[in-house]
Design a protein around this motif. Structure first.
Motif, mmCIF file in Angstrom:
data_model
loop_
_atom_site.group_PDB
_atom_site.id
_atom_site.type_symbol
_atom_site.label_atom_id
_atom_site.label_comp_id
_atom_site.label_asym_id
_atom_site.label_seq_id
_atom_site.Cartn_x
_atom_site.Cartn_y
_atom_site.Cartn_z
ATOM 1 N N GLN A 27 16.356 17.966 18.697
ATOM 2 C CA GLN A 27 17.633 18.584 18.480
ATOM 3 C C GLN A 27 18.280 18.624 20.126
ATOM 4 N N ALA A 28 17.348 18.828 21.158
ATOM 5 C CA ALA A 28 17.993 19.025 22.535
ATOM 6 C C ALA A 28 17.206 17.868 23.362
ATOM 7 N N ARG A 29 18.044 17.466 24.478
ATOM 8 C CA ARG A 29 17.683 16.624 25.438
ATOM 9 C C ARG A 29 16.524 16.717 26.103
ATOM 10 N N SER A 30 16.139 18.108 26.056
ATOM 11 C CA SER A 30 15.057 18.707 27.062
ATOM 12 C C SER A 30 13.722 18.219 26.107
ATOM 13 N N THR A 31 13.678 18.179 25.035
ATOM 14 C CA THR A 31 12.633 17.901 23.968
ATOM 15 C C THR A 31 12.439 16.365 23.877
ATOM 16 N N ALA A 32 13.542 15.644 23.630
ATOM 17 C CA ALA A 32 13.299 14.354 23.408
ATOM 18 C C ALA A 32 12.319 13.565 24.357
ATOM 19 N N SER A 33 11.647 12.687 23.992
ATOM 20 C CA SER A 33 10.422 11.931 25.009
ATOM 21 C C SER A 33 10.318 10.622 24.523
ATOM 22 N N ALA A 71 8.046 8.263 21.915
ATOM 23 C CA ALA A 71 8.419 7.074 21.156
ATOM 24 C C ALA A 71 7.943 5.698 21.330
ATOM 25 N N ARG A 72 7.949 5.373 22.697
ATOM 26 C CA ARG A 72 7.229 4.063 23.097
ATOM 27 C C ARG A 72 5.846 4.033 22.521
ATOM 28 N N GLY A 122 6.810 18.796 10.218
ATOM 29 C CA GLY A 122 7.669 19.779 10.496
ATOM 30 C C GLY A 122 7.680 20.097 12.035
ATOM 31 N N ALA A 123 7.860 21.464 12.509
ATOM 32 C CA ALA A 123 8.242 21.572 13.827
ATOM 33 C C ALA A 123 7.090 21.418 14.914
ATOM 34 N N ALA A 124 7.395 20.936 16.040
ATOM 35 C CA ALA A 124 6.953 20.971 17.152
ATOM 36 C C ALA A 124 5.455 20.208 16.986
ATOM 37 N N VAL A 125 5.442 19.201 16.689
ATOM 38 C CA VAL A 125 4.163 18.623 16.305
ATOM 39 C C VAL A 125 3.437 18.110 17.747
ATOM 40 N N PRO A 126 2.216 18.291 18.091
ATOM 41 C CA PRO A 126 1.591 17.905 19.334
ATOM 42 C C PRO A 126 1.632 16.506 19.328
ATOM 43 N N ALA A 127 1.882 15.911 20.467
ATOM 44 C CA ALA A 127 1.836 14.518 20.549
ATOM 45 C C ALA A 127 0.494 13.834 20.331
ATOM 46 N N GLU A 128 -0.653 14.452 20.503
ATOM 47 C CA GLU A 128 -1.998 13.941 19.993
ATOM 48 C C GLU A 128 -2.113 13.856 18.643
ATOM 49 N N ALA A 129 -1.786 15.081 17.842
ATOM 50 C CA ALA A 129 -1.715 15.242 16.303
ATOM 51 C C ALA A 129 -1.067 14.126 15.790
ATOM 52 N N ASP A 183 0.692 -1.384 -0.003
ATOM 53 C CA ASP A 183 -0.091 0.090 0.030
ATOM 54 C C ASP A 183 0.792 1.240 -0.005
ATOM 55 N N SER A 184 2.245 1.369 -0.356
ATOM 56 C CA SER A 184 3.114 2.669 -0.310
ATOM 57 C C SER A 184 2.875 3.193 0.761
ATOM 58 N N SER A 185 3.061 2.587 2.097
ATOM 59 C CA SER A 185 2.909 3.445 3.307
ATOM 60 C C SER A 185 3.904 4.231 3.293
ATOM 61 N N PRO A 186 3.688 5.571 3.623
ATOM 62 C CA PRO A 186 4.919 6.481 3.625
ATOM 63 C C PRO A 186 5.710 6.595 4.901
ATOM 64 N N VAL A 187 6.582 7.163 5.019
ATOM 65 C CA VAL A 187 7.491 7.689 6.037
ATOM 66 C C VAL A 187 7.044 9.185 6.525
ATOM 67 N N VAL A 188 6.756 8.800 7.778
ATOM 68 C CA VAL A 188 6.223 10.241 8.543
ATOM 69 C C VAL A 188 7.496 10.817 9.216
ATOM 70 N N LEU A 189 7.575 12.107 9.116
ATOM 71 C CA LEU A 189 8.619 12.766 9.446
ATOM 72 C C LEU A 189 8.246 14.023 10.389
ATOM 73 N N ALA A 190 8.773 14.338 11.728
ATOM 74 C CA ALA A 190 8.075 15.245 12.548
ATOM 75 C C ALA A 190 9.133 15.535 13.570
ATOM 76 N N CYS A 191 9.155 16.926 13.998
ATOM 77 C CA CYS A 191 9.872 17.464 15.244
ATOM 78 C C CYS A 191 9.090 16.970 16.586
ATOM 79 N N VAL A 192 9.745 16.551 17.402
ATOM 80 C CA VAL A 192 8.945 16.296 18.708
ATOM 81 C C VAL A 192 8.204 17.597 19.138
ATOM 82 N N PRO A 193 7.156 17.389 20.259
ATOM 83 C CA PRO A 193 6.675 18.598 20.660
ATOM 84 C C PRO A 193 7.697 19.673 21.436
#
Length: 335
Positions: free
Chosen positions: A269-275, A279-280, A244-251, A208-218
Motif C-alpha cells: 500500500q505504501a512505498r515505504s513497505t515495497a521491497s 520481488a527479485r 495475509g498481512a505483513a508476511v516475513p520475507a523468510e516465511a 500440478d494445479s500450482s496455486p497463486v500465492v497472495l501476501a502483503c510485503v513485510p
C-alpha cells in the motif's frame, strides 16, 4: 409448547405501548440519537408523545415509521424521499416540521460524489453502525455484480469516502471505518470457495494445479485489496494460498519453495513497505528437476510499487487487470 394465557398477551401488548426514550429507540434501531433528532428537524419525523418538559417519547407508531425510514435509507433511497415514503406507508400523523431537502447536510454524511446508489445506502448504514444492514448490502452487491464490480464500484468508493471523512474530522469516524472494513472482509471471504482442484481444467504447462500465492510485503497491514483478488480468483475456481498481512520475507520464501506457485502476488500500500530486492529474490527462485526447472511469475500490486522496478515483475493497474493476468495462466477467462 403451550401458548401464553390471555392475560399474558395483554401484558405484552401493554408493554409494547410504553413510549421509548430517544436513547432507547436509537439503540433499538442501531442509529445515533443525533440521527433521530436530525430526521425530526429536517423531515418532520418526530415523536407523537412528549412528556413533561421537552423530553421525547416515541410510540409504537413512531417506531414503525422509523423502521421503514431505516430500511429505505439502507437500500440507498435519499433521506428526504425515504421520509416521504415512510410517512405514506406508515400513515404517520406527526407534526409537519419539515425543512426543504438539502437545506443543510445531515450529520455524518459522507463525501461520495457520483457513485452507484448502492454506495449511498452502504455509507448511510456504516455511519449508523448498522452492522446487519452493512452485511446485507455487501452480500447483495457481491451476489448481484460479482466480486470485481462490487469491489471496484461499491466497496472501494465507500471505503474511500469513509477515509476522507476520517481525515477531515479530527479522528472521528474511526469506528465507522473499522466496522465497514470488517464487513467488507467478511463478505469477500464468504465469496471465496475452496477450489475443487481435481475439477480444474488446466493447460498442459500447469499439470500440478500450482496455486497463486497472495501476501502483503513485510510491514504492510492493508489486506482488503488482495482479499478481493483472492475472492475474484476463487469465483473462477482457481487455486490460491492467502497469507495475509505483513508476511516475513523468510516465511514467504519458504512458502514459495514448498508450494511451487504459478505466481506470487505482493501487495504494498505504501512505498515505504515495497521491497524490490524481495520481488527479485522471489522471481529468481527455482524448483523442479534439472532441465525442467520452473520459477514463479511475480505480480507487484498496490500503489506502494509506484516507481519501483523489478526484473520480470508484472504490474496490473486494477483488480480486473490482475484477474485477467492471473487467470490467463490457467486458460480461464473473466466472466
Amino acid at each position: 409448547m403451550s401458548e401464553l394465557p390471555a392475560d399474558g398477551d395483554a401484558a405484552d401488548r401493554s408493554a409494547a405501548e410504553v413510549p421509548l426514550t430517544t436513547g432507547a429507540l436509537a439503540r433499538r434501531l442501531g442509529v445515533a440519537p443525533t440521527t433521530l433528532r436530525s430526521w425530526e428537524r429536517r423531515y418532520g419525523i418526530g415523536p407523537a408523545v412528549r412528556a413533561e418538559g421537552r423530553h421525547r417519547r416515541w410510540t409504537s407508531r413512531d417506531v414503525a415509521l422509523l423502521e421503514a425510514m431505516c430500511r429505505l435509507t439502507s437500500s440507498g433511497v435519499p433521506p428526504a424521499e425515504a421520509a416521504r415514503k415512510a410517512k405514506a406507508t406508515a400513515g404517520s400523523h406527526t407534526e409537519s416540521t419539515h425543512r426543504a431537502p438539502g437545506a443543510s447536510r445531515a450529520p455524518g454524511a459522507l463525501p461520495l460524489g457520483d457513485v452507484r446508489q448502492e454506495c449511498r445506502g452502504l455509507a448511510r448504514a456504516a455511519v449508523r453502525l448498522d452492522a446487519p444492514a452493512v452485511e446485507r448490502q455487501l452480500a447483495d452487491a457481491v451476489g448481484r455484480y460479482g466480486v470485481v464490480v462490487a469491489w471496484q464500484e461499491v466497496m472501494v468508493p465507500t471505503l474511500h469516502a469513509v477515509g476522507r471523512k476520517w481525515a477531515s474530522s479530527g479522528d472521528r469516524y474511526v469506528e465507522v471505518e473499522h466496522l465497514l472494513s470488517w464487513h467488507v472482509s467478511t463478505a469477500l471471504r464468504r465469496r471465496t470457495p475452496l477450489p475443487e482442484l481435481p475439477e480444474l481444467e488446466l493447460p498442459e504447462r500447469q499439470p500440478d494445479s500450482s496455486p497463486v500465492v497472495l501476501a502483503c510485503v513485510p510491514g504492510e497491514q492493508h489486506t482488503l485489496p488482495i482479499e478481493a483478488l483472492n475472492a475474484a480468483l476463487g469465483e473462477l475456481g482457481l487455486p490460491t494460498r492467502m497469507f495475509g498481512a505483513a508476511v516475513p520475507a523468510e516465511a514467504l520464501t519458504e512458502a514459495v519453495r514448498r508450494l511451487g506457485p504459478a505466481a506470487v502476488v505482493l501487495w504494498a500500500q505504501a512505498r515505504s513497505t515495497a521491497s524490490a530486492p524481495l520481488a527479485r529474490h522471489l522471481a529468481d527462485l527455482r524448483w523442479g528437476v534439472r532441465g525442467a526447472r520452473r520459477r514463479p511469475s511475480v505480480v507487484l500490486a498496490g500503489p506502494g510499487w509506484s516507481g519501483t522496478s523489478a526484473r520480470g515483475a508484472l504490474r496490473p493497474a486494477t483488480l480486473t487487470d490482475a484477474v485477467d493476468l492471473l487467470s490467463g495462466a490457467y486458460g480461464a477467462s473473466l466472466a
